[in-house]
Design a protein around this motif. Structure first.
Motif, short mmCIF file in Angstrom:
data_model
loop_
_atom_site.label_atom_id
_atom_site.label_comp_id
_atom_site.label_asym_id
_atom_site.label_seq_id
_atom_site.Cartn_x
_atom_site.Cartn_y
_atom_site.Cartn_z
N SER A 1 0.83 -1.22 0.00
CA SER A 1 0.00 0.00 0.00
C SER A 1 0.86 1.27 0.00
O SER A 1 0.34 2.37 -0.19
N GLN A 2 2.16 1.11 0.22
CA GLN A 2 3.07 2.26 0.28
C GLN A 2 3.92 2.38 -1.00
O GLN A 2 4.95 3.04 -1.01
N LEU A 3 3.44 1.77 -2.06
CA LEU A 3 4.19 1.79 -3.33
C LEU A 3 4.46 3.23 -3.80
O LEU A 3 5.50 3.51 -4.38
N ASP A 4 3.51 4.13 -3.51
CA ASP A 4 3.74 5.52 -3.94
C ASP A 4 4.95 6.12 -3.25
O ASP A 4 5.67 6.95 -3.83
N TRP A 5 5.28 5.69 -2.04
CA TRP A 5 6.50 6.16 -1.36
C TRP A 5 7.73 5.69 -2.15
O TRP A 5 8.69 6.44 -2.33
N VAL A 6 7.67 4.42 -2.55
CA VAL A 6 8.81 3.81 -3.26
C VAL A 6 9.07 4.55 -4.57
O VAL A 6 10.22 4.88 -4.91
N ILE A 7 8.00 4.83 -5.28
CA ILE A 7 8.15 5.50 -6.58
C ILE A 7 8.64 6.93 -6.37
O ILE A 7 9.58 7.38 -7.04
N HIS A 8 8.07 7.64 -5.42
CA HIS A 8 8.47 9.03 -5.19
C HIS A 8 9.95 9.10 -4.78
O HIS A 8 10.72 9.90 -5.34
N CYS A 9 10.32 8.26 -3.83
CA CYS A 9 11.71 8.33 -3.31
C CYS A 9 12.72 7.76 -4.31
O CYS A 9 13.92 7.96 -4.16
N GLY A 10 12.22 7.07 -5.33
CA GLY A 10 13.11 6.53 -6.35
C GLY A 10 13.16 7.37 -7.61
O GLY A 10 13.89 7.03 -8.55
#
Ligand SMILES: Cc1cc2nc3c(=O)[nH]c(=O)nc-3n(C[C@H](O)[C@H](O)[C@H](O)COP(=O)(O)O)c2cc1C
Length: 176
Positions: free
Chosen positions: A73-82
């Motif tokens: 559910s935190q995939l958007d964190w992964v994409i933003h920080c990457g």
């Protein structure tokens, strides 16, 4: 007969983790998938960070980082920080997440809203080429209380971790 192709970094399933670095006052996060387990005793992990990342000197100079393990559910964190650099933006603020001090470390922050975090101290650094590998000891694990199992280990939500493979994101599916 097999085809022969030029060598390149072939994709294997890799965890997508959020490396916390900097300080609570000036925190940063970098998504890394070139991350792995390298030793059980002492417990050690490795992460490879390219030397042009904003995070690179933060990890190198402090000798510390946190490994924040995101849920699907935190995939958007992964994409933003990457995809964004700490040079240009404050990723914690962008995502509305909270940097908190890690008692086992001197400076590197962890994500309050993350269920499972490894606090790591760098023991070895080796320049490889484009990337340096940082080999670090896990000095403490912080997790939500309900994740602690009777054996003292943490439930690592295995079917909810994010796997990065061939530029796509997956969640693991149990076979056995
Ligand atoms: C899924 C994913 C995995 C990544 N893995 C790594 C990695 O292992 N090492 C690395 O140096 N960069 C990796 N990157 C790229 C960095 O996360 C990206 O360049 C980031 O914007 C750097 O942030 P910084 O400049 O704030 O350090 C990855 C990006 C994504 C999307």
């Amino acid at each position: 007969m097999k085809a022969q192709i030029l060598p390149y970094v072939h994709s294997f399933p890799a965890p997508a983790v959020l490396i916390g670095c900097g300080t609570v006052a000036k925190p940063n996060l970098i998504t890394c998938s070139w991350f792995g387990t390298v030793c059980s005793e002492p417990p050690m992990v490795s992460v490879s960070i390219r030397d042009n990342r904003f995070s690179y000197p933060l990890v190198q100079e402090s000798g510390e980082f946190t490994v924040n393990i995101p849920r699907s559910s935190q995939l958007d964190w992964v994409i933003h920080c990457g995809t964004k650099s700490g040079r240009d933006t404050q990723k914690f603020a962008d995502l509305g997440i909270t940097p908190v001090a890690c008692p086992a470390l001197d400076s590197a922050p962890m994500i309050e809203e993350c269920s499972l975090v490894l606090a790591c101290k760098v023991k070895h650094q080796q320049k490889l080429g484009t990337h340096d590998i940082f080999i670090a000891e896990i000095v403490k694990i912080y997790c939500d209380e309900e994740l602690v199992k009777p054996n003292g280990k943490a439930d690592c939500f295995p079917e909810d971790q994010i796997v990065y493979l061939d530029k796509r994101y997956f969640i693991p599916k149990r076979l056995k």
